[in-house]
Motif scaffolding. Sequence first.
Motif, short mmCIF file in Angstrom:
data_model
loop_
_atom_site.label_atom_id
_atom_site.label_comp_id
_atom_site.label_asym_id
_atom_site.label_seq_id
_atom_site.Cartn_x
_atom_site.Cartn_y
_atom_site.Cartn_z
N ASN A 1 -44.99 -67.59 -38.06
CA ASN A 1 -46.45 -67.47 -38.31
C ASN A 1 -46.68 -67.21 -39.93
O ASN A 1 -46.36 -66.09 -40.44
N ASP B 1 -53.42 -62.69 -38.06
CA ASP B 1 -53.77 -62.09 -37.02
C ASP B 1 -54.14 -62.87 -35.66
O ASP B 1 -53.91 -62.45 -34.69
N ASP C 1 -43.61 -59.60 -33.61
CA ASP C 1 -44.32 -58.93 -32.71
C ASP C 1 -43.70 -59.03 -31.12
O ASP C 1 -43.51 -58.02 -30.40
N ARG D 1 -51.20 -64.13 -34.06
CA ARG D 1 -50.65 -62.95 -33.37
C ARG D 1 -51.27 -62.52 -32.07
O ARG D 1 -50.60 -62.34 -30.91
N ALA E 1 -52.79 -57.03 -30.03
CA ALA E 1 -51.98 -56.71 -31.25
C ALA E 1 -52.81 -55.93 -32.44
O ALA E 1 -53.86 -56.61 -32.70
N THR F 1 -43.71 -63.24 -37.95
CA THR F 1 -44.81 -63.21 -38.92
C THR F 1 -44.51 -62.75 -40.53
O THR F 1 -43.75 -62.05 -40.49
#
Length: 585
Positions: A295, A302, A383, A305, A312, A389
């Motif tokens: 990502n 975000d 995550d 995610r 998250a 990410t």
Amino acid sequence: MTATARLRRIGIAVGAAVATAYGGTILLVPPASANDHGGGGSHLAAIRQKIHDPGATVPSREVQRSSLIGASRASPLDVLVIGGGATGSGVALDAVTRGLRVGLVEREDFSSGTSSRSTKLIHGGVRYLEKAVFKLDYGQLKLVFHALEERKQVIDNAPHLCNALPCMTPCFDWFEVVYYWIGLKMYDLIAGARLLHLSRFYSKEESVELFPTLAKEGKGRRLRGTVVYYDGQMNDARLNVGLACSAALAGAAVLNHAEVVSLLKDDVGERIIGARIRDNLTGKEFDTYAKVIVNAAGPFCDSIRKMADKNARDMICPSSGVHIILPDYYSPEGMGLIVPKTKDGRVRRTDVLSAWSGIRPLAMDPSAKNTESISRDHVVFEDLPGLVTITGGKWTTYRSMAEDAVDAAIKSGKLTTTSGCVTNNLHIIGGEGWDPASFTVLTQQYMRMKISYKGKVVPGVMDTASAKHLSHAYGTLAERVATIAQDECLGKRLAHGYPFLEAEVAYCARHEYCESAIDFIARRTRLAFLDTDAAGRALPRVIEILAAEHKWDKPRQKQELQKAKEFLETFKSSKNAQFHDGKHN
């Protein structure tokens, strides 16, 4: 030799950073080492051959889309990158040159977000040095070393798109002279072999010669002199496009105007194994599978995610910077000006040719317990298994950010590579063998080219300015553009006062995934950023050429014109937003 002569032929910057851009000046109004892991010379030579083969062309968009569709659950990609900015394109190039099977999707166009709205500077981290000294912060000192090393790599890997830029800081008392001179000499010492040029002090007389519009006094203070140091300057959008095209030539399946609408999980919901993608040009959706998703969506990471986990915790703290374009009479060619503290409102609204804002995604480790961990450096975070990410950082460090992200992806997916990272010694497309004097060959060979205009054959416009522009924008591939100009009667300039040629539209449509009028005026060239009105005047011809290349019908052409006009209005809105009663907000 005069001071002017010593510093001629280098870009222009005003404010926190100002860059020369074909008759305009870019002004930023601010808000507040890689090791060669090797992999063998033969592997690197093979990669260079793929990217820099004189006859090589990038696969078509249709071929790239088919490659992504063909990445099935049974035969997935090794890495799927989400985001086609500097970091995402850098990740794709790093991963594919390590021998991995790579795909990349970008919701809009390569460099359409933060990466095309930067200061245009490749910072060596001089601001971090001040913090390191006064706060005795070793972490800040490490950032200086890192930025200096990566600045050198960026300039070396894309010499046609980057250059050294002298930046002048005016001093209005002798304390400032001593303070800045000592600080910049420390900077020179730390830079060592990575130094672009030595910093130095200029007297009041020399300073005014170099920068005639510089105020000699103000608010009871008199100019004592200036200190000048050198930083890097780049064409950010074209550098980003060059990274994406280099990745494509190396074997990655890169697809712009392709949006991730959801992430795919394995049967037990424990690992991310792919993404549902919508082709925004056709409206059709398809699934692409990969062992690891990276990502790299910048300020929007975000939202990606939260496709995997709606709970998250946010890790982005956005910071905005505003940029304006001024006429070139505000500053001389060949010198930039750094103003540490700005309180003036002297720029008139009518002088502004264009304005825009950019968002820098400052990052916070989502596992941290408080917001004090917001970092000027980058963050790599996983995550869920299969979703890595990478965010934060800055343009200067995109290459090392990509290296860290690929390292994390290899660890997450237990991927097998054929080599280590080689991007610290890899020219991007157009950079291998480029010479600053190569524009002279273009000028000599194509100066007398003929084009057809309104039924008449007339001379083309391959003058020195256009030749220099093509050389710096396309590097060793500039002759391809010049050949199109000559052979296909596309040698006219698109806008008066700017060196952009009609042939560039055709070339970018064929070889750089230019899929819309906005792609061209904003990213393949910088016309929208340099002069909004000139870009508007060029639009009909840009669309006419793109329509011929992409077989657009009349409704699509009308739609392109409308979208592009709306896009250009955002620059005018940004311009108006920066001023209130003739003053900066």
